[in-house]
Motif scaffolding. Sequence first.
Motif, PDB file in Angstrom:
ATOM      1  N   LYS A 174       0.831  -1.205   0.000  1.00  0.00           N
ATOM      2  CA  LYS A 174       0.000   0.000   0.000  1.00  0.00           C
ATOM      3  C   LYS A 174       0.865   1.254   0.000  1.00  0.00           C
ATOM      4  CE  LYS A 174      -3.820   2.215   2.472  1.00  0.00           C
ATOM      5  NZ  LYS A 174      -4.755   2.116   3.634  1.00  0.00           N
ATOM      6  N   ALA A 175       1.934   1.248   0.796  1.00  0.00           N
ATOM      7  CA  ALA A 175       2.836   2.400   0.856  1.00  0.00           C
ATOM      8  C   ALA A 175       3.554   2.599  -0.475  1.00  0.00           C
ATOM      9  CB  ALA A 175       3.845   2.206   1.985  1.00  0.00           C
ATOM     10  N   PHE A 176       3.947   1.500  -1.104  1.00  0.00           N
ATOM     11  CA  PHE A 176       4.623   1.569  -2.404  1.00  0.00           C
ATOM     12  C   PHE A 176       3.714   2.187  -3.464  1.00  0.00           C
ATOM     13  CE2 PHE A 176       4.897  -0.841  -6.473  1.00  0.00           C
ATOM     14  CZ  PHE A 176       6.019  -0.211  -6.994  1.00  0.00           C
ATOM     15  N   VAL A 177       2.472   1.709  -3.547  1.00  0.00           N
ATOM     16  CA  VAL A 177       1.519   2.230  -4.527  1.00  0.00           C
ATOM     17  C   VAL A 177       1.248   3.712  -4.279  1.00  0.00           C
ATOM     18  CG1 VAL A 177      -0.872   2.107  -5.334  1.00  0.00           C
ATOM     19  CG2 VAL A 177       0.438   0.012  -4.974  1.00  0.00           C
ATOM     20  N   SER A 178       1.084   4.091  -3.033  1.00  0.00           N
ATOM     21  CA  SER A 178       0.807   5.491  -2.692  1.00  0.00           C
ATOM     22  C   SER A 178       1.959   6.392  -3.100  1.00  0.00           C
ATOM     23  CB  SER A 178       0.547   5.627  -1.188  1.00  0.00           C
ATOM     24  OG  SER A 178      -0.623   4.931  -0.816  1.00  0.00           O
ATOM     25  N   LYS A 179       3.186   5.939  -2.872  1.00  0.00           N
ATOM     26  CA  LYS A 179       4.354   6.749  -3.211  1.00  0.00           C
ATOM     27  C   LYS A 179       4.494   6.909  -4.724  1.00  0.00           C
ATOM     28  CE  LYS A 179       9.281   7.321  -2.242  1.00  0.00           C
ATOM     29  NZ  LYS A 179       9.594   7.849  -3.577  1.00  0.00           N
ATOM     30  N   VAL A 180       4.351   5.811  -5.464  1.00  0.00           N
ATOM     31  CA  VAL A 180       4.472   5.883  -6.920  1.00  0.00           C
ATOM     32  C   VAL A 180       3.389   6.793  -7.499  1.00  0.00           C
ATOM     33  CG1 VAL A 180       4.236   4.574  -9.062  1.00  0.00           C
ATOM     34  CG2 VAL A 180       5.593   3.647  -7.181  1.00  0.00           C
ATOM     35  N   THR A 181       2.169   6.633  -7.026  1.00  0.00           N
ATOM     36  CA  THR A 181       1.057   7.441  -7.528  1.00  0.00           C
ATOM     37  C   THR A 181       1.292   8.923  -7.262  1.00  0.00           C
ATOM     38  OG1 THR A 181      -0.480   5.606  -7.168  1.00  0.00           O
ATOM     39  CG2 THR A 181      -1.432   7.805  -7.414  1.00  0.00           C
ATOM     40  N   ALA A 182       1.755   9.248  -6.062  1.00  0.00           N
ATOM     41  CA  ALA A 182       1.999  10.649  -5.709  1.00  0.00           C
ATOM     42  C   ALA A 182       3.173  11.228  -6.494  1.00  0.00           C
ATOM     43  CB  ALA A 182       2.262  10.767  -4.209  1.00  0.00           C
ATOM     44  N   GLY A 196       1.092   5.961 -12.515  1.00  0.00           N
ATOM     45  CA  GLY A 196       0.619   5.168 -11.390  1.00  0.00           C
ATOM     46  C   GLY A 196      -0.832   4.738 -11.457  1.00  0.00           C
ATOM     47  N   THR A 197      -1.601   5.216 -12.443  1.00  0.00           N
ATOM     48  CA  THR A 197      -3.023   4.879 -12.480  1.00  0.00           C
ATOM     49  C   THR A 197      -3.272   3.433 -12.882  1.00  0.00           C
ATOM     50  OG1 THR A 197      -3.235   5.667 -14.771  1.00  0.00           O
ATOM     51  CG2 THR A 197      -3.683   7.256 -13.005  1.00  0.00           C
ATOM     52  N   MET A 198      -2.245   2.751 -13.413  1.00  0.00           N
ATOM     53  CA  MET A 198      -2.455   1.368 -13.835  1.00  0.00           C
ATOM     54  C   MET A 198      -2.716   0.447 -12.659  1.00  0.00           C
ATOM     55  SD  MET A 198       0.837   2.003 -13.316  1.00  0.00           S
ATOM     56  CE  MET A 198       2.426   1.319 -12.873  1.00  0.00           C
ATOM     57  N   PHE A 199      -2.345   0.862 -11.435  1.00  0.00           N
ATOM     58  CA  PHE A 199      -2.581   0.018 -10.268  1.00  0.00           C
ATOM     59  C   PHE A 199      -4.073  -0.187 -10.006  1.00  0.00           C
ATOM     60  CE2 PHE A 199       1.603   1.978  -8.832  1.00  0.00           C
ATOM     61  CZ  PHE A 199       2.348   0.857  -9.159  1.00  0.00           C
ATOM     62  N   ASN A 200      -4.899   0.723 -10.521  1.00  0.00           N
ATOM     63  CA  ASN A 200      -6.336   0.668 -10.254  1.00  0.00           C
ATOM     64  C   ASN A 200      -7.136   0.054 -11.397  1.00  0.00           C
ATOM     65  OD1 ASN A 200      -5.962   2.066  -7.768  1.00  0.00           O
ATOM     66  ND2 ASN A 200      -5.838   3.998  -8.900  1.00  0.00           N
ATOM     67  N   THR A 242      -0.233  -7.964  -7.969  1.00  0.00           N
ATOM     68  CA  THR A 242       0.463  -8.379  -6.756  1.00  0.00           C
ATOM     69  C   THR A 242       1.828  -7.715  -6.738  1.00  0.00           C
ATOM     70  OG1 THR A 242       1.167 -10.392  -7.921  1.00  0.00           O
ATOM     71  CG2 THR A 242      -0.722 -10.576  -6.441  1.00  0.00           C
ATOM     72  N   TYR A 243       2.408  -7.573  -5.549  1.00  0.00           N
ATOM     73  CA  TYR A 243       3.619  -6.771  -5.394  1.00  0.00           C
ATOM     74  C   TYR A 243       4.735  -7.585  -4.747  1.00  0.00           C
ATOM     75  CZ  TYR A 243       0.166  -3.183  -6.295  1.00  0.00           C
ATOM     76  OH  TYR A 243      -0.842  -2.443  -6.862  1.00  0.00           O
ATOM     77  N   PHE A 244       5.954  -7.396  -5.292  1.00  0.00           N
ATOM     78  CA  PHE A 244       7.125  -8.123  -4.826  1.00  0.00           C
ATOM     79  C   PHE A 244       8.296  -7.157  -4.688  1.00  0.00           C
ATOM     80  CE2 PHE A 244       4.365 -10.891  -7.207  1.00  0.00           C
ATOM     81  CZ  PHE A 244       4.313 -12.057  -6.455  1.00  0.00           C
ATOM     82  N   LYS A 245       9.391  -7.654  -4.134  1.00  0.00           N
ATOM     83  CA  LYS A 245      10.595  -6.844  -4.009  1.00  0.00           C
ATOM     84  C   LYS A 245      11.816  -7.750  -4.071  1.00  0.00           C
ATOM     85  CE  LYS A 245      10.448  -7.080   1.047  1.00  0.00           C
ATOM     86  NZ  LYS A 245      10.407  -6.322   2.319  1.00  0.00           N
TER      87      LYS A 245
END
Length: 208
Positions: A30-38, A127-131, A138-141
């Motif tokens: 969630k933090a990753f998606v929020s940062k990329v989007t912002a 970042g809009t592609m996440f939605n 799904t997210y990995f690192k």
Amino acid sequence: MIKNIAFGAFLLVSGFFFAQNTAMAGAEAKAFVSKVTADTKEIKTLQSDFTQTKKMDFLDKSIVTYGKMSLQTPNMLSWKYTKPYQYSIVFKSNKIYINDQGKKSSVDAKSKTFEKINKLIVGSSNGTMFNDPEFTVTYFKNGNYNVAKFVPKTSQLLKYIKQIELFFPKTQSTVSQVNMTEASGDTTNIVFKNTKINASIPASEFTL
């Protein structure tokens, strides 16, 4: 040719990765998606050189091509292949314009497939592609990258795409590499370099 170019276009950058990916925890994703989007919200233009590598089962050698990508929000995208052949494709105003070594044509982009490709390419820059409701994400690192893996939900996209992985370097919020596996098992990889954000792009980049 157009199918390979169009799906190659969706891959904003890619290469081969052997690092072990581990799943992100819910809060971390969630933090990753929020940062990329912002961080990408203010991107208006994006330009980059790219190297595309395509592997197909029936060929012993990979097909490697080079070129330049230009994107201008909200809906203009240009891919110009320069080596070893010249081939350009422009997405603009619900149309796809093609220049195949001097032979020009256009295709209506209102079909579901082309509309989706164009939307996802532009979405990968902001970042809009996440939605997107037509993909399960799904997210990995790993040691160097955060990775977003997209699997189509719709039968139409599953005819072409098995999965797409977008790679974000730990130090930036724009996609630097993408791997796509097609339904056939063929893979397309594109690596972007010399990326410029919000630099002026001449109108000629979107005209064939």
